[in-house]
Scaffold this active site. Structure first.
Site, short mmCIF file in Angstrom:
data_model
loop_
_atom_site.label_atom_id
_atom_site.label_comp_id
_atom_site.label_asym_id
_atom_site.label_seq_id
_atom_site.Cartn_x
_atom_site.Cartn_y
_atom_site.Cartn_z
N LYS B 154 0.85 -1.19 0.00
CA LYS B 154 0.00 0.00 0.00
C LYS B 154 0.88 1.24 0.00
O LYS B 154 1.89 1.29 0.73
CB LYS B 154 -0.88 -0.03 1.26
CG LYS B 154 -1.94 1.06 1.34
CD LYS B 154 -2.78 0.87 2.62
CE LYS B 154 -3.99 1.81 2.64
NZ LYS B 154 -4.87 1.53 3.80
N SER B 231 -9.44 1.48 2.46
CA SER B 231 -8.50 2.19 1.63
C SER B 231 -7.38 1.31 1.09
O SER B 231 -6.63 1.76 0.24
CB SER B 231 -7.88 3.33 2.44
OG SER B 231 -7.14 2.80 3.54
N SER B 255 -10.14 -0.53 6.86
CA SER B 255 -9.50 -0.47 5.54
C SER B 255 -8.90 -1.78 5.04
O SER B 255 -8.50 -1.88 3.89
CB SER B 255 -8.43 0.62 5.51
OG SER B 255 -9.05 1.90 5.40
#
Lengths: 500, 500
Positions: B154, B231, B255
């Site tokens: 990420k 996310s 997330s």
């Protein structure tokens, strides 16, 4: 089309699942039986369309099994009791989903697929084409004529913060992180281009095939199931695929012109020494030249305005063609180049070709001697890391002594004079490669020698050469090469833009 | 199937070219007319299969035209005078080739496509999923339990030599090159995994949708045409697509759990503070937790062995389910979680939910206050660089004064006690998200609030939570969440491996 729900024809469901089981078991006889015989059966996937049962069967025999998958949805459109379309959604064991569309027909021998279209989730990156890729990998350093363009950098040029891989994993492992961009990369970035990524090359650029033993052969979208050409293989395929607009590469003995021809791209090999080779890993410095490929001639020229030094212009470019050189190509390619020469009023001139094979030998000798001087130290004890073809060339190179190299240099000096003499301020029309792209899996040495007989001329004399994309009568890409005197790169780029 | 060449039916060629012209002109009425009406018409591409004329028409209306292309080959398989399959090879203006397979049927209103399968050359990288990708991007630093695995990182974790982009191009532009790997990245590399690339995130991780305004919504292969969840959106899609085996992410308020549920993946949010957040860009440090996603539970656990500290083990994991919490999810999801609880003998227990909305509000308040404390300095004057939803959240965050944050912290302290009390050494069974993945283009605020009402429990109390992939009756992915007391991450990973 019937508006009524139509029952699925008898036996179709069984045939569908028999096919699926056979696919998972790589049961070739069953797969062959369940595809319709004959020349009109179709099977397409991301690597291109196969036409006819024979091609399809050969493909299956060579691939070593389909990726493991399961069927998660099916949709049948029944056409009549003997025909139906089956659309299946597949879920791959390695991740991602795919779609398979099959047209089935009932024959006296049972149900057969007459057409199949197979799609699977694309990989994170096509590792045949790229080693690294980003959105972008490197941002532009300025604004200019190349705003919005993207570059595939051959893995021989330094990109700051990255290593140079040179197509060989052992080399990459030991490579340092580059502290600066190669000058050619920097100029492109300053003119507004972004680097899309670092593209595959043949090992140390010592091949014209693109068939890197470690990472495979990049696809050739306009000539599916054929080789990409090399050594600027990844950059060329990246441009063909639309992954980048500019393929930055090098040309020592044809490494721009050959992939340009095989893939139907514009390409230029620049005058030896004209464009900076700073922070470029050399193959044979006496011949190595910067080059690039594009899908349109206007961009080919715009890149030249960024990478080439200013030079006096000469608007004259009378074309000249040597029939004996054109005949060195296979008939389909020669026909294209002959037609081009005729269409553009090239003067036909005979030229003594008796020494050509001697020149080629001398070129290959000096190239090899320099390649070993550059890489021999590192390769000693590491020849095992090379693919067979490149290894063979380096092994032969290691045996060339200085006397033989010196003698070859003498031959090249004479050749250079003869070539410059032929040219004067004219532009020589040649085949870019002696044949269309060979089929995957075909032997390549003879093709290499035949092509180098043509490409070595510009290499020997350090000449600029552009390749213009053309098609053979069979619809395969080929290239018309235009060669001019040293320093006339911009004239050639204008000519390429005119002739398209 | 006839063995004779069959003539192409009357009118088909004209219809084919009419369709092609309409496609290039984005002439929606003509395209709608040339696709068969009704619920069984099919159109599939790399983003999934559309079923029925309405879905296909809506897709066309929303995409703003097809990529420009020309047809370079056609193959017709005539079935009868009213049916034929047409396979066309396309050449895209942007580069690359594609294949289109269409089944045509003649109706009273003329020829119509009943099924179409469209494929184009994949891009260099899917920029919805990735910012950078390589083969690999970073080589392993050692050998161990993760040999052969690949990580999608990420874009909040430092990768040495790369910048942190945090889903926002302006942030990326100003970011420094990271001198070291984030500790979590380094541990994965030392255990033998390679970094495949840097994956997209919602801006500063401040969303549960994955709908990054700058780079788009990553695809959700198991639920086509639906959002990815965020996310940790890019990492999750990378794992779903098979681009990487481990999706490294973070979970502040859901997330990891939300994209796991939406995409049918295993995911874990670890105990707050248990796994190192060194060189991770924070959203709200009091809640931020390291997490990861995989396609199998065994690998989920193996990653835990690498990233988690040693902890005493507790083999007891009596399941408990609070019917009121399960009913907070939509019926299709609640049914799955209810079924799971029943199948695994979870004790049903009522629990006072009266304060839950207060807790959620307090959680969002402290999260926002911390997010502004972290990013407010940089964002001041740069709010314009954010997408509307994230911008709205940061703007609201900027208005929260310390007193309000303190009061909210007080609420959370009480909530934490209540949650730990409910748990004891049991494992709470919850929906991972309140609904299946919403369709693309749907409003998301209500979904976010409903889901956070569930996910905030682990966030508030810093608890580990795993999400197990399940399917709704409609075949859409959803997640069952298992939450335990702090430090019981490994117990949960064992349980996940058992329950699969």
């Amino acid at each position: 089309m019937s508006q009524q729900p139509v029952p699925v024809p008898d036996g179709l469901v069984d045939a569908f699942w028999e096919y699926e089981r056979a696919l998972m078991a790589d049961d070739l006889p069953t797969l062959d039986r369940l595809f319709a015989p004959g020349a009109s059966t179709l099977r397409g996937d991301a690597n291109g369309l196969l036409v006819g049962h024979d091609q399809i069967s050969a493909f299956r025999g060579g691939r070593g099994g389909a990726p493991k998958r399961r069927i998660v949805q099916t949709h049948v459109q029944t056409i009549d009791r003997d025909h139906a379309l089956v659309v299946a959604i597949t879920e791959l064991e390695r991740g991602g989903r795919g779609q398979q569309t099959q047209l089935w027909a009932r024959t006296r021998d049972g149900w057969k697929v007459t057409a199949a279209h197979v799609a699977t989730a694309a990989p994170a990156l096509d590792t045949r084409v790229w080693r690294l890729v980003g959105d972008p990998l490197v941002e532009p350093l300025g604004h200019g004529d190349l705003d919005g363009e993207t570059v595939a950098v051959k893995d021989l040029y330094a990109v700051r913060g990255q290593r140079i891989g040179a197509g060989n994993p052992a080399w990459l492992d030991e490579a340092r992180v580059e502290p600066v961009h190669a000058r050619a990369v920097e100029l492109l970035l300053e003119a507004g281009a972004a680097v899309r990524g670092i593209a595959r090359t043949d090992e140390f650029a010592y091949s014209l095939a693109g068939a890197n033993t470690h990472t495979g052969t990049p696809p050739n979208p306009k000539a599916p199931h054929r080789i990409s050409g090399g050594s600027t293989s990844g950059s060329a395929s990246a441009v063909s695929l639309g992954h980048a607009t500019i393929g930055l590469g090098t040309d020592t003995g044809g490494s721009i012109r050959v992939p340009a021809a095989y893939q139907g791209l514009f390409g230029i090999r620049t005058t030896h020494g004209a464009a900076s080779t700073y922070a470029l890993l050399p193959l044979a410095p006496s011949f190595d030249a910067v080059g690039w490929l594009t899908r349109d001639a206007g961009l080919l020229r715009r890149v030249g305005e960024v990478l080439l030094p200013p030079a006096p212009r000469n608007p004259r470019h009378d074309l000249v063609a040597v029939p004996g050189l054109i005949r060195m190509a296979e008939d389909d390619v020669a026909a294209v180049v002959d037609g081009f020469a005729a269409d553009h009023g090239a003067m036909r001139e005979s030229w003594d070709l008796a020494d050509l094979s001697l020149w080629l030998q001398a070129f290959q000798t000096v190239q090899a001697w320099e390649a070993w001087r550059e890489r021999g130290g590192w390769l000693t004890g590491r020849l095992d890391t090379l693919g067979a073809d490149v290894r063979g060339r380096f092994e032969a190179a290691s045996l060339i002594d200085d006397d033989r190299a010196d003698a070859a240099r003498g031959v090249l000096a004479g050749a250079r004079e003869r070539i410059l003499d032929l040219l004067g301020d004219r532009v020589l029309v040649l085949p870019s490669a002696s044949s269309v792209a060979p089929l995957l899996g075909q032997g390549l040495q003879a093709v290499r020698d035949a092509t180098m007989g043509l490409t070595c001329l510009a290499g020997i004399a350090g000449l600029p050469a552009v390749s213009l994309p053309r098609s053979t009568r069979q619809g395969l890409p080929t290239g018309v090469c235009l060669v001019a005197a040293p320093g006339r790169d911009r004239d050639l780029l204008d000519l390429a833009a005119d002739l398209g």
